[in-house]
Design a protein around this motif. Structure first.
Motif, PDB file in Angstrom:
ATOM      1  N   ALA A  20     -37.952  -7.641 -27.958  1.00 28.96           N
ATOM      2  CA  ALA A  20     -38.712  -8.648 -27.077  1.00 28.96           C
ATOM      3  C   ALA A  20     -39.049  -9.794 -28.171  1.00 28.96           C
ATOM      4  O   ALA A  20     -39.353 -10.989 -27.627  1.00 28.96           O
ATOM      5  CB  ALA A  20     -39.919  -8.078 -26.597  1.00 28.96           C
ATOM      6  N   LEU A  21     -39.423  -9.704 -29.525  1.00 26.64           N
ATOM      7  CA  LEU A  21     -39.903 -10.929 -30.231  1.00 26.64           C
ATOM      8  C   LEU A  21     -38.762 -11.989 -30.071  1.00 26.64           C
ATOM      9  O   LEU A  21     -39.093 -13.175 -30.093  1.00 26.64           O
ATOM     10  CB  LEU A  21     -40.036 -10.145 -31.606  1.00 26.64           C
ATOM     11  N   GLU A  22     -37.359 -11.461 -30.381  1.00 29.40           N
ATOM     12  CA  GLU A  22     -36.399 -12.535 -30.405  1.00 29.40           C
ATOM     13  C   GLU A  22     -36.098 -13.161 -28.951  1.00 29.40           C
ATOM     14  O   GLU A  22     -36.060 -14.400 -29.038  1.00 29.40           O
ATOM     15  CB  GLU A  22     -35.151 -11.805 -30.855  1.00 29.40           C
ATOM     16  N   ALA A  23     -36.318 -12.389 -27.854  1.00 24.52           N
ATOM     17  CA  ALA A  23     -36.074 -12.841 -26.786  1.00 24.52           C
ATOM     18  C   ALA A  23     -37.352 -14.105 -26.473  1.00 24.52           C
ATOM     19  O   ALA A  23     -36.943 -14.884 -25.837  1.00 24.52           O
ATOM     20  CB  ALA A  23     -36.077 -11.854 -25.517  1.00 24.52           C
ATOM     21  N   HIS A  24     -38.131 -13.808 -26.863  1.00 22.27           N
ATOM     22  CA  HIS A  24     -39.360 -14.776 -26.723  1.00 22.27           C
ATOM     23  C   HIS A  24     -39.455 -15.890 -27.578  1.00 22.27           C
ATOM     24  O   HIS A  24     -39.490 -17.086 -27.166  1.00 22.27           O
ATOM     25  CB  HIS A  24     -40.868 -14.250 -27.239  1.00 22.27           C
ATOM     26  N   PRO A  65     -38.227  -5.299 -19.401  1.00 23.93           N
ATOM     27  CA  PRO A  65     -39.302  -4.894 -18.553  1.00 23.93           C
ATOM     28  C   PRO A  65     -40.613  -5.158 -18.752  1.00 23.93           C
ATOM     29  O   PRO A  65     -40.961  -5.399 -19.990  1.00 23.93           O
ATOM     30  CB  PRO A  65     -39.112  -3.397 -18.610  1.00 23.93           C
ATOM     31  N   GLN A  66     -41.521  -5.508 -17.831  1.00 24.66           N
ATOM     32  CA  GLN A  66     -43.072  -5.622 -18.119  1.00 24.66           C
ATOM     33  C   GLN A  66     -43.434  -4.444 -18.892  1.00 24.66           C
ATOM     34  O   GLN A  66     -43.371  -3.316 -18.913  1.00 24.66           O
ATOM     35  CB  GLN A  66     -43.893  -5.852 -16.960  1.00 24.66           C
ATOM     36  N   GLY A  67     -44.344  -4.781 -20.163  1.00 26.28           N
ATOM     37  CA  GLY A  67     -44.947  -3.621 -20.897  1.00 26.28           C
ATOM     38  C   GLY A  67     -45.396  -4.486 -22.175  1.00 26.28           C
ATOM     39  O   GLY A  67     -45.234  -5.748 -22.561  1.00 26.28           O
ATOM     40  N   ASN A  68     -45.564  -3.561 -23.031  1.00 27.54           N
ATOM     41  CA  ASN A  68     -45.962  -3.979 -24.455  1.00 27.54           C
ATOM     42  C   ASN A  68     -44.960  -3.692 -25.486  1.00 27.54           C
ATOM     43  O   ASN A  68     -44.474  -2.726 -25.474  1.00 27.54           O
ATOM     44  CB  ASN A  68     -47.301  -3.241 -24.960  1.00 27.54           C
ATOM     45  N   TYR A  69     -44.910  -4.758 -26.468  1.00 34.11           N
ATOM     46  CA  TYR A  69     -43.745  -4.625 -27.488  1.00 34.11           C
ATOM     47  C   TYR A  69     -44.543  -4.966 -28.727  1.00 34.11           C
ATOM     48  O   TYR A  69     -44.855  -5.926 -29.101  1.00 34.11           O
ATOM     49  CB  TYR A  69     -42.584  -5.531 -27.029  1.00 34.11           C
ATOM     50  N   ILE A  70     -44.359  -4.095 -29.678  1.00 31.16           N
ATOM     51  CA  ILE A  70     -44.845  -4.219 -31.043  1.00 31.16           C
ATOM     52  C   ILE A  70     -43.992  -4.097 -32.137  1.00 31.16           C
ATOM     53  O   ILE A  70     -43.182  -3.492 -31.972  1.00 31.16           O
ATOM     54  CB  ILE A  70     -46.031  -3.009 -31.188  1.00 31.16           C
ATOM     55  N   THR A  71     -43.825  -5.194 -32.989  1.00 33.35           N
ATOM     56  CA  THR A  71     -42.827  -5.313 -33.597  1.00 33.35           C
ATOM     57  C   THR A  71     -43.489  -5.462 -35.155  1.00 33.35           C
ATOM     58  O   THR A  71     -44.300  -6.094 -35.498  1.00 33.35           O
ATOM     59  CB  THR A  71     -42.094  -6.823 -33.438  1.00 33.35           C
ATOM     60  N   ILE A  72     -42.914  -4.576 -35.952  1.00 37.57           N
ATOM     61  CA  ILE A  72     -43.349  -4.664 -37.467  1.00 37.57           C
ATOM     62  C   ILE A  72     -42.365  -5.075 -38.205  1.00 37.57           C
ATOM     63  O   ILE A  72     -41.048  -4.528 -38.335  1.00 37.57           O
ATOM     64  CB  ILE A  72     -43.863  -3.218 -37.588  1.00 37.57           C
ATOM     65  N   LEU A 189     -30.885  -0.659 -32.463  1.00 40.81           N
ATOM     66  CA  LEU A 189     -31.093  -1.657 -31.725  1.00 40.81           C
ATOM     67  C   LEU A 189     -30.061  -2.877 -32.091  1.00 40.81           C
ATOM     68  O   LEU A 189     -29.536  -2.733 -33.485  1.00 40.81           O
ATOM     69  CB  LEU A 189     -32.268  -2.389 -31.474  1.00 40.81           C
ATOM     70  N   ALA A 190     -29.482  -3.868 -31.371  1.00 45.11           N
ATOM     71  CA  ALA A 190     -29.016  -4.956 -31.726  1.00 45.11           C
ATOM     72  C   ALA A 190     -30.212  -6.205 -31.840  1.00 45.11           C
ATOM     73  O   ALA A 190     -30.932  -6.174 -30.835  1.00 45.11           O
ATOM     74  CB  ALA A 190     -27.787  -5.191 -30.971  1.00 45.11           C
ATOM     75  N   ALA A 191     -29.948  -7.085 -32.780  1.00 47.88           N
ATOM     76  CA  ALA A 191     -30.843  -8.103 -33.153  1.00 47.88           C
ATOM     77  C   ALA A 191     -29.772  -9.348 -32.892  1.00 47.88           C
ATOM     78  O   ALA A 191     -28.795  -9.287 -32.981  1.00 47.88           O
ATOM     79  CB  ALA A 191     -31.435  -7.984 -34.361  1.00 47.88           C
ATOM     80  N   ARG A 192     -30.707 -10.428 -32.817  1.00 48.26           N
ATOM     81  CA  ARG A 192     -29.880 -11.667 -32.641  1.00 48.26           C
ATOM     82  C   ARG A 192     -29.891 -12.373 -34.181  1.00 48.26           C
ATOM     83  O   ARG A 192     -28.870 -12.965 -34.167  1.00 48.26           O
ATOM     84  CB  ARG A 192     -30.828 -12.602 -31.510  1.00 48.26           C
ATOM     85  N   HIS A 193     -30.782 -12.226 -34.980  1.00 48.71           N
ATOM     86  CA  HIS A 193     -30.478 -12.687 -36.216  1.00 48.71           C
ATOM     87  C   HIS A 193     -30.390 -11.696 -37.266  1.00 48.71           C
ATOM     88  O   HIS A 193     -31.134 -10.516 -37.291  1.00 48.71           O
ATOM     89  CB  HIS A 193     -31.827 -13.795 -36.344  1.00 48.71           C
ATOM     90  N   VAL A 194     -29.621 -12.026 -38.373  1.00 42.63           N
ATOM     91  CA  VAL A 194     -29.303 -10.922 -39.229  1.00 42.63           C
ATOM     92  C   VAL A 194     -30.488 -10.614 -40.109  1.00 42.63           C
ATOM     93  O   VAL A 194     -30.554  -9.596 -40.684  1.00 42.63           O
ATOM     94  CB  VAL A 194     -28.266 -11.621 -40.081  1.00 42.63           C
ATOM     95  N   ASP A 195     -31.335 -11.551 -40.104  1.00 43.10           N
ATOM     96  CA  ASP A 195     -32.592 -11.170 -41.173  1.00 43.10           C
ATOM     97  C   ASP A 195     -33.523 -10.101 -40.180  1.00 43.10           C
ATOM     98  O   ASP A 195     -34.647  -9.725 -41.002  1.00 43.10           O
ATOM     99  CB  ASP A 195     -33.287 -12.224 -41.499  1.00 43.10           C
ATOM    100  N   THR A 199     -35.155  -4.578 -41.209  1.00 42.04           N
ATOM    101  CA  THR A 199     -36.318  -5.091 -41.799  1.00 42.04           C
ATOM    102  C   THR A 199     -37.558  -4.751 -40.683  1.00 42.04           C
ATOM    103  O   THR A 199     -38.362  -5.158 -41.184  1.00 42.04           O
ATOM    104  CB  THR A 199     -36.454  -6.658 -41.828  1.00 42.04           C
ATOM    105  N   THR A 200     -37.070  -4.233 -39.486  1.00 45.10           N
ATOM    106  CA  THR A 200     -38.017  -4.498 -38.265  1.00 45.10           C
ATOM    107  C   THR A 200     -37.874  -3.199 -37.587  1.00 45.10           C
ATOM    108  O   THR A 200     -36.947  -2.501 -37.631  1.00 45.10           O
ATOM    109  CB  THR A 200     -37.217  -5.540 -37.238  1.00 45.10           C
ATOM    110  N   ILE A 201     -38.953  -2.573 -37.231  1.00 45.87           N
ATOM    111  CA  ILE A 201     -39.351  -1.499 -36.272  1.00 45.87           C
ATOM    112  C   ILE A 201     -40.015  -2.018 -34.959  1.00 45.87           C
ATOM    113  O   ILE A 201     -40.948  -2.597 -34.893  1.00 45.87           O
ATOM    114  CB  ILE A 201     -40.295  -0.418 -36.877  1.00 45.87           C
ATOM    115  N   GLN A 202     -39.647  -1.714 -33.837  1.00 45.38           N
ATOM    116  CA  GLN A 202     -40.215  -2.310 -32.540  1.00 45.38           C
ATOM    117  C   GLN A 202     -40.374  -0.953 -31.617  1.00 45.38           C
ATOM    118  O   GLN A 202     -39.881   0.059 -31.489  1.00 45.38           O
ATOM    119  CB  GLN A 202     -39.143  -2.918 -31.573  1.00 45.38           C
TER     120      GLN A 202
END
Lengths: 330, 330, 330, 330
Positions: A20-24, A65-72, A189-195, A199-202
């Motif tokens: 969701a972070l990348e989509a945003h 979908p509507q809801g909460n997304y926490i990204t570390i 998951l699939a991300a949009r950016h290689v970095d 490195t990330t947990i959602q």
């Protein structure tokens, strides 16, 4: 219309991100999306970003979908340092607890989505194999210890191509049989950016939508289908190759718009090093000699399975501390 | 009472065999068991033995539920020869079909019992990963092809210690969800004699009883619990160490009874070679340097998973031949 | 200079291909390279291309040492069909024999380069584990059988990061100890185009150059270093992500040059579908949901290890036929 | 002669133990062996026993070459507790250092004997994959850091059946090429008693003799063959089945001698429970449902690989502490 043309390069379908972070981020240049709230918290080892989607418009624009997304996010996780892994696991545990029902007796059912035999998709099964499983011991345990150890069970059912059964069907059948209070689904998951890879947990409280995740589930695993709360925990392990190429074109166009010059001239005048720099901008910071999944994916999957399982062990069982939480890992 | 004393050395609890054939052998010296019928068929590559238990007395004496038990024995399977493996798979397919309902449209659900991560117990999961899975494709397939390809789905749910859920509960939940016509459970077994390890396949129409198999299931997976026919396919992969020691004592006593001498004298007079021969009699014919599971257990498990899965592919899908059946193996 | 500018987009360093065939393709538009000879042979299941580099200029332009490079391409290999795999293995065996010394008694030492624990790099070790190994049995074998079974030994030494020793050093030490007649090194390769991944086998008589292969060896394994003939067998298992992006830019420029228009106009006028088509042109034909390595890489690696090992078993041992060659595979 | 007869039950060939400690125990009833010295040190978590063999007679009676054998026994290692594992690793590190040359600059070459693909024999390769490897980085490291990090390289060459090359030949070739100061060989061992399986680590300064270890090496890896010091580190992972049966007979005879009765009477009078107790005495304390190798061997192998590799990391690199030593483990 320019606005319209521009959307071509930023459409959610191109991006193929499960974050969701990348989509945003893809919409952030446009002055924010109504009904989408975002906040960021920087810590020494990690950055925690919280995205809340609360409007149908936000849901559509971000494709989530509507809801909460926490990204570390923690770049350091690529360094394979166990102490850091344990600190990130503790942060993850705390964030996971925020989204879990606040009650002592909670019967938790963890579902490890994905495929043991396809490395980029093996995160879910590997997390399951590192969890502290207690449901089968629970009746034998004294009540005072039960306070410290919640009832946890788990399964890694395998993917549709190997079982012939939609994962959603399997989970629904088991949920009706064993009646847990909450399902926590873990997936690659699939991300949009290689970095963002490794490195990330959602964490989200929306469950799993059909078609998301590396393995493309077709049936949702969420509160609508299961009638109990469903959390989703995901780790980006790949970027789709089409995203790489798409990013490349997008960057070229951005460059072009800035320069307001004919593209051919730019390209023609660019030396080899300039082009390399351009491409590197698309692909950097990369993990080693990046192949969209890093070549060392096998060890990264193993590391992240431990971080996620270790964090879950802490979040699930109030009676055990961080050190113990990692003692159960394989 | 001699009879009584004798039973001490032959009791089913000592023997710890999952093979009806071996359970029967332990009583064969006593003039047969009422309500137990046995027949043997010798072929060039294999011997097929059919045990039918049809009385409560037979059930109790053999420690196996009433029903049919087919045992295919082929010493050659240890030689890792693919052609022979394919011939045995064809024999296995034929015997499996005998116990399956004789109907064209049959929706089959295969359950691979056991633990991916404990080699002697990994047979079930490995068979599942080698099956030709069709259920998810079935609606897309033309009706005439459907005649040749039955609907097959499968799962390897993992063991109680890793999931916290009785395998029986998991299967019951999924069966109620997807409503197959038959369940076929595959499991690793314990034998009484080392020469049965990795030479033998047992098929029965009794399903899986609680407590049987290498992984000791506690809940039955059978027609009583699932309300549909349940076949069980098993391959002995271990002999319990306690069985080895038990066999040793038993043999000593037999020897003793024959000789009618004081045991100490016998032992004292026996040279090293004689003793070695005695012990070898217990342990021979052994697989390589036998360690109750052979050291090369990993490759044997892989081989047998292919034989069993290949045979199932033939038995399940009338439209594919033996060559094709093996094309799907990993 | 246009010629010079153009080279920027086609330089060998960008391309990062280990295939001589692809290196040649990058120059084919320029009327051929002096001292590089190429011929193609179409068969029902496969296309065999032979590239011979015989001049220093060819060596420099293609970035490959002088010698012979045979490429076997078979799209069908992605379909996981065992019969086709066996036919390709037979073609591979024939081509491998062309480059082997034509003598009956040949002591062969196979080196599986790469890393067991990094899937895209695991081809070499997996091939080694499927070979028919005979050297240790050879003295016990009757002379007439020895004619049919050559002496074959093999090792998968692991990669520099795991051993701390250059693979070249390890091989040199062992070669001096066991004195084989020929070394055959097997390695995973990087290709320039995604349609070469898991469809292609390359054989060369140049050995392994420093820096080639997925695992980037730093010391050559070739006739100069080992003083005996060294063949190299490789299978492309990845495309570098940088190559994907590079290909994208290159294609855009080609398009541009053809159209002779300002790039921004083109891009601005292109609808989303046109762009998607453009990107798909870069990435198609792709393997499933391509991630530069396919998600199913684990099974493809296994398949190719069997094709390569099966073909080697045929080529090495005149006395065994194709069916037997595959009987030894794990 | 009684002495002679007795030896039949205690001969080294029956016992098949790779542990000097067990070989000594078999003779301890006889008032000690000349030239064999033994001392024991009890610690909270472990017992350390030091056996020194310094006479040809001791060498012959114990069936082990002259030298030092240190055995660390810790029952707790079966409990899969990471903290305890780290404490044992520290003890192991200290004992290993006692046998290593006391010099700062020491180029260490670790050899992981055994077979990746046969679980009971996979300890050596798994230890190698968990070591902190530095040799290839060493030239790039500042001199002051070099003091803290010794040069370590390692290989797991595989077994004769898979390579066709004696492991001794491979090691000899590499040693001549890279010229280390010391070789440390790690191997899985066979014990005589089941309670030594996965509770024990043995270190010796005698290297590896032909025929020892689970994988039965035929060529020695020791100072005579390599001309540099060779330490051997071993962990018992199996008891040979023949040893189990042999132990059974032996125990019966002991019982008999004590009772001075005719054996048949004893056996005849023994109830089933008594016999069970007798057999349990042979097999207890057992690991779970013992199968001579425990069914859970895969996880125990992994645990011990980490203890051994973690301890080696501490012993090899003065500059890293215990916590760091475990950070490098997979």
């Amino acid at each position: 219309m320019v606005m319209n043309r521009k959307r071509h390069f930023f459409s959610a379908s191109d991006a193929r991100t499960d974050l969701a972070l990348e989509a945003h981020e893809m919409h952030s240049g446009q002055g924010g999306v109504p009904g989408v709230h975002i906040s960021e918290q920087k810590m020494p080892d990690a950055t925690v970003t919280r995205v809340n989607i609360s409007s149908p418009q936000g849901e559509e624009m971000l494709g989530k979908p509507q809801g909460n997304y926490i990204t570390i996010e923690a770049r350091g996780l690529r360094e394979r340092n166990r102490q850091l892994q344990e600190r990130i696991a503790a942060i993850f545990a705390e964030e996971l607890q925020r989204l879990m029902p606040q009650q002592d007796r909670l019967r938790i059912f963890v579902v490890g989505l994905g495929n043991w035999n396809a490395t980029p998709d093996a995160l879910g099964p590997q997390v399951v194999s590192n969890l502290l499983i207690t449901r089968h011991l629970h009746d034998d345990v004294p009540t005072d210890v039960q306070g410290g150890l919640r009832s946890v069970c788990a399964i890694a059912p395998g993917v549709l191509g190997l079982t012939g059964i939609e994962t959603g069907e399997i989970i629904m059948g088991i949920v009706q049989q064993i009646k847990p209070d909450i399902v926590i689904a873990v997936d690659a998951l699939a991300a949009r950016h290689v970095d963002r890879i490794f490195t990330t947990i959602q964490i989200s409280d929306t469950g799993i939508s059909p078609g998301s995740g590396v393995g493309h589930k077709r049936v949702g695993i969420n509160q609508q289908t299961l009638s109990i709360p469903v959390l989703a925990v995901g780790v980006p392990t790949v970027v789709h190759a089409v995203t790489i190429a798409s990013n490349t074109v997008e960057l070229l166009v951005k460059q072009l718009r800035r320069e307001e010059q004919a593209f051919y001239e730019i390209i023609a005048e660019m030396g080899e090093q300039d082009q390399q720099r351009l491409i590197n901008e698309v692909l950097t910071p990369a993990v080693g000699s990046l192949m969209v999944t890093p070549k060392e994916i096998d060890v990264y999957i193993e590391d992240f399975a431990k971080v996620v399982a270790g964090g879950m062990n802490i979040a699930f069982h109030p009676g055990i501390d961080s050190e113990q939480a990692f003692s159960y890992l394989n």
